[in-house]
Design a protein around this motif. Structure first.
Motif, PDB file in Angstrom:
ATOM      1  N   SER A 187      36.124  10.860  34.030  1.00  0.00           N
ATOM      2  CA  SER A 187      36.068  11.601  33.081  1.00  0.00           C
ATOM      3  C   SER A 187      35.203  13.005  33.257  1.00  0.00           C
ATOM      4  CB  SER A 187      35.158  10.993  32.042  1.00  0.00           C
ATOM      5  OG  SER A 187      33.757  10.621  32.438  1.00  0.00           O
ATOM      6  N   GLY A 238      42.652  14.198  30.275  1.00  0.00           N
ATOM      7  CA  GLY A 238      41.493  14.062  29.690  1.00  0.00           C
ATOM      8  C   GLY A 238      40.065  14.191  30.512  1.00  0.00           C
ATOM      9  N   ALA A 278      38.805  22.389  28.809  1.00  0.00           N
ATOM     10  CA  ALA A 278      38.800  21.282  29.815  1.00  0.00           C
ATOM     11  C   ALA A 278      38.318  21.574  31.501  1.00  0.00           C
ATOM     12  CB  ALA A 278      40.242  21.103  30.253  1.00  0.00           C
ATOM     13  N   ASN A 293      37.720  14.102  24.497  1.00  0.00           N
ATOM     14  CA  ASN A 293      38.366  13.139  25.677  1.00  0.00           C
ATOM     15  C   ASN A 293      38.025  11.727  25.455  1.00  0.00           C
ATOM     16  OD1 ASN A 293      39.320  15.565  26.787  1.00  0.00           O
ATOM     17  ND2 ASN A 293      38.008  15.657  28.466  1.00  0.00           N
ATOM     18  N   SER A 348      40.897   9.129  24.573  1.00  0.00           N
ATOM     19  CA  SER A 348      40.811   8.043  25.807  1.00  0.00           C
ATOM     20  C   SER A 348      40.893   6.767  25.244  1.00  0.00           C
ATOM     21  CB  SER A 348      40.196   8.200  26.968  1.00  0.00           C
ATOM     22  OG  SER A 348      40.490   9.856  27.481  1.00  0.00           O
TER      23      SER A 348
END
Length: 510
Positions: free
Chosen positions: A241, A265, A294, A405, A409
């Motif tokens: 992550s 992600g 990101a 994320n 996810s």
């Protein structure tokens, strides 16, 4: 009286009179969130597989897999050690090389046995093979050892054998194992030559191993996204992550890291070069053209860190301090104002300087975070912004990146079970319940919420967002809205005080 799973028999075409029992699965599936503590690190090492992600939980596991921390730029062990100090304990480590790496080798008695380290790297130069008399009469024992690795003992080899057959047996024991308890060597491989000389009780040490860490560049750290994947791309599908390319201060890699972070992600943590200036940092970011949630960019005010393995205080990238902190935080939290551990000082603090409001405004306004002391919470080292590189005030927080994320996810990992089912009112309700239960759990855990009251989320799967023409084409759409808890960045306290100030108290019951 057949028993079957629901959906396996056509209940409208039964002919034989009988009792039919169908096993109905639970009607509401539950989503469990995906882990958010996985930290991916790409860098160099003195041992271990290259371009193959390894699961590491602590420094002992790192040493067994990749060797010791090295006093050099791009060292993966340094980053892991720093992140561990922040509480991180779940790593996916990818070793890279510049292509000049070599495995250590040795020859045991001329043309009798050739040894080759299992992996390239200088750790192989510490590996030794000791031949001695075996526990059973007329046999030999081979012991493979290195300071950082668990020793391997192959006992009672070659009973009744001599000459070349004995060397073949020794090589076979090392390569294949010689008992249920003693499997193949994980340190080296052996090849028997044509020699027939009897073994001598002695130790042979391998030599010639190199790390391939001399000419590491941003391109090497990025790697390639084709099979076999290398570098950063080897982290695909590992669940990382948060990720970082150790000490990568090459601004030409930032845009590529953004693309990867959006696709996977993953929250990518980058840095500017050591001793950078604010004007150069803002210009470099603008030139790179990155404006994305990101990617988190740290100012090139590198950190002095005590390397206890090498007995030196070293100047290292700020990436691992922040990446380790984020990996140890629940995704709704920000790095802002959280204490960072293991910092001896920064280039700025070692010069007895602190950041002025104007300097911080310039950095934060440009989408660049920085480790500084003091922070609003006190005189300790921490992040001064808790921002990524996005210029959008609704998406520039660490919490936006990690929560978005995390939710995406989790949904991606658990909602695929509805694909292939028949779209009915019941299935719609089940899918909506699955999503709602997950979001309800998040609200109960204080991860989302509407602080001023009202619902924290909504889930819609009905005729309004699934018109007949879309349903006929095989679509089922869920519209989900979630309210994230806001991170307090500016705490404004209005104070009025004077000799004439009047304090009014209310006498009414409220």
């Amino acid at each position: 009286m057949p028993i079957s799973q629901q959906g396996q028999i056509n209940t409208t075409a039964l002919i034989v009179p009988d009792l039919y029992v169908q096993i109905v699965p639970p009607q509401v599936a539950l989503l469990n969130g995906v882990p958010t503590n996985v930290l991916g690190i790409v860098g160099t090492a003195q041992w271990g597989p290259a371009n193959s992600p390894a699961i590491i939980g602590d420094m002992a596991a790192y040493a067994r897999t990749f060797g010791a921390v090295q006093n050099r730029k791009y060292d993966m062990g340094t980053a892991v050690a720093i992140a561990v100090q922040q509480g991180a304990n779940n790593f996916r480590c990818v070793r890279v090389t510049d292509g000049t790496d070599a495995a250590a080798t040795a020859t045991v008695q001329t043309n009798c046995l050739t040894l080759t380290a299992k992996y390239t790297g200088t750790l192989g130069n510490t590996v030794g093979l000791t031949l001695a008399n075996g526990s059973a009469a007329g046999t030999w024992k081979a012991t493979i050892a290195a300071p950082a690795l668990a020793p391997e003992v192959f006992d009672n080899i070659g009973a009744g054998l001599s000459g070349n057959a004995l060397w073949v047996a020794i090589a076979a024991a090392i390569n294949n194992g010689n008992s249920v308890q003693r499997g193949p060597s994980q340190i080296l491989t052996a090849t028997a030559g044509a020699g027939v000389t009897a073994p001598s009780a002695a130790t042979t040490t391998l030599t010639g191993g190199t790390d391939g860490a001399t000419t590491i560049t941003g391109t090497v750290l990025l790697g390639q996204d084709t099979i076999p994947r290398k570098g950063m791309y080897a982290l695909r599908n590992t669940g990382a992550s948060v990720a970082m390319l150790a000490d990568c201060d090459d601004s030409t890699t930032w845009a590529t890291q953004v693309t990867y972070g959006l696709a996977e992600g993953t929250y990518m943590i980058g840095t500017g070069p050591a001793g950078d200036s604010i004007s150069n940092a803002t210009t470099a970011k603008s030139t790179a053209g990155i404006d994305s949630y990101a990617f988190k960019l740290l100012f090139g005010d590198w950190v002095y860190w005590l390397d206890t393995v090498n007995g030196a205080t070293r100047l290292v990238s700020p990436q691992a301090f922040v990446a380790g902190l984020l990996a140890n935080l629940s995704p709704q939290n920000s790095s802002l104002n959280k204490q960072i551990y293991g910092v001896v000082g920064t280039q700025k603090s070692n010069a007895n300087q602190t950041y002025s409001s104007a300097e911080l405004q310039s950095l934060i306004g440009a989408g660049i975070d920085v480790i500084a002391n003091p922070v609003p919470g006190g005189s300790y080292f921490g992040c001064r912004a808790g921002h990524n590189t996005s210029s959008n005030s609704l998406t520039y927080g660490d919490n936006y990146t990690r929560m978005t994320n995390y939710i995406a996810s989790t949904i991606n990992a658990g909602m695929g079970k509805y694909v292939g089912q028949l779209q009915s009112v019941t299935v719609r309700q089940q899918a909506a319940a699955t999503l709602s239960n997950f979001l309800s759990s998040m609200e109960q855990q204080g991860m989302i919420g509407a602080v001023n009251g009202g619902p924290a989320y909504s889930v819609q799967i009905d005729a309004a967002n699934n018109p007949t023409n879309r349903v006929a084409l095989g679509y089922m759409q869920a519209d989900v809205k979630v309210i994230y808890l806001s991170v307090i960045e500016k705490f404004l306290v209005n104070v009025e005080g004077s000799q004439a100030t009047v304090i009014r108290t209310s006498t009414s019951n409220q």
